[in-house]
Write an enzyme that holds these catalytic residues in place. Sequence first.
Site, PDB file in Angstrom:
ATOM      1  N   ASP A   1      31.249  37.896  41.067  1.00 59.32           N
ATOM      2  CA  ASP A   1      32.061  38.360  42.207  1.00 59.32           C
ATOM      3  C   ASP A   1      33.569  38.418  41.938  1.00 59.32           C
ATOM      4  O   ASP A   1      34.368  38.022  42.797  1.00 59.32           O
ATOM      5  CB  ASP A   1      31.796  37.477  43.435  1.00 59.32           C
ATOM      6  CG  ASP A   1      30.349  37.555  43.903  1.00 59.32           C
ATOM      7  OD1 ASP A   1      29.551  38.257  43.280  1.00 59.32           O
ATOM      8  OD2 ASP A   1      30.022  36.874  44.900  1.00 59.32           O
TER       9      ASP A   1
ATOM     10  N   LYS B   1      24.628  42.264  45.520  1.00 58.31           N
ATOM     11  CA  LYS B   1      23.949  41.285  46.375  1.00 58.31           C
ATOM     12  C   LYS B   1      24.581  41.291  47.751  1.00 58.31           C
ATOM     13  O   LYS B   1      25.715  41.751  47.915  1.00 58.31           O
ATOM     14  CB  LYS B   1      24.018  39.890  45.758  1.00 58.31           C
ATOM     15  CG  LYS B   1      25.440  39.382  45.591  1.00 58.31           C
ATOM     16  CD  LYS B   1      25.454  38.117  44.755  1.00 58.31           C
ATOM     17  CE  LYS B   1      26.847  37.545  44.669  1.00 58.31           C
ATOM     18  NZ  LYS B   1      27.427  37.167  45.963  1.00 58.31           N
TER      19      LYS B   1
ATOM     20  N   CYS C   1      29.325  31.141  45.471  1.00 55.56           N
ATOM     21  CA  CYS C   1      28.486  32.036  44.665  1.00 55.56           C
ATOM     22  C   CYS C   1      28.277  31.536  43.243  1.00 55.56           C
ATOM     23  O   CYS C   1      27.214  31.767  42.658  1.00 55.56           O
ATOM     24  CB  CYS C   1      29.042  33.452  44.724  1.00 55.56           C
ATOM     25  SG  CYS C   1      28.864  34.124  46.401  1.00 55.56           S
TER      26      CYS C   1
HETATM   27  C1  VGL Z   1      31.260  34.597  48.447  1.00 54.91           C
HETATM   28  C2  VGL Z   1      31.495  33.956  50.620  1.00 54.91           C
HETATM   29  C3  VGL Z   1      30.938  35.124  51.071  1.00 54.91           C
HETATM   30  C4  VGL Z   1      31.464  34.282  47.004  1.00 54.91           C
HETATM   31  C5  VGL Z   1      30.696  35.781  48.865  1.00 54.91           C
HETATM   32  O1  VGL Z   1      31.522  35.207  46.184  1.00 54.91           O
HETATM   33  O2  VGL Z   1      31.550  33.060  46.676  1.00 54.91           O
HETATM   34  N1  VGL Z   1      31.644  33.680  49.334  1.00 54.91           N
HETATM   35  N2  VGL Z   1      30.543  36.047  50.170  1.00 54.91           N
END
Ligand code: VGL
Length: 211
Positions: A9, A107, A152
């Site tokens: 991410d 995702k 994540c």
């Molecule tokens: C994430 C919160 C919501 C992350 C993704 O990448 O850690 N955290 N969506």
Amino acid sequence: VARALILVDIQNDFMPGGPLAVPAGDEVVPIVNQLTERFEVVVATQDYHPRGHGSFASMHPGRAAFEVAELDGLAQVLWPDHCVASTPGAELVSGLDTSRVAAVFQKGTDPNVDSYSGFFDNGRRKGTGLDVWLRERGVTEVFIVGVATDYCVLATARDARSLGFSTTVVLDACRGVDLASGDVARAIEEMRQMGVRIALAQEVDSESLGD
Ligand code: VGL
Ligand code: ZN
């Protein structure tokens, strides 16, 4: 033993100035760029929500971001709108060297369940295909970097371990949210308990750890 580096991410909306900024999240980028050269297999995950995703506080009238609510029977932290499909915020950070990224696994695409892990949604009902993709390439060892350490990265490491991968989190190539202070420390402790190695980038060489 084939090794893979998993970039979790590393997207604009999680960088400073973004709607779900991870403090100092941008600091991982140069470290990750150096690490990719030491791996034959590099993949990335991408948080990729439809507009109006159920994890967004904006979809829960009267509730504020960072409160805990429920989504499809699971406890759900409510987040500011972030990483909406086809928006610049969902793109991987432009300074990230993606030239060696062989595949990107999206995702959080299902509106009714969140997906912190790069492998499965939070209800563990659907997979992203990452597990099969890695196995088909003979990968038995994964190294995980990115954001956020306490969401994540943690969830991806947890699933990697439970799927039987030898798993290392490269700590200085990760940054966390720490909504409640101590969350990152607790995440690291939980990962250690599961048998996840915690390493620094300088300790990661081009050789397999061999187990
Ligand atoms: C994430 C919160 C919501 C992350 C993704 O990448 O850690 N955290 N969506
Ligand atoms: Zn998200």
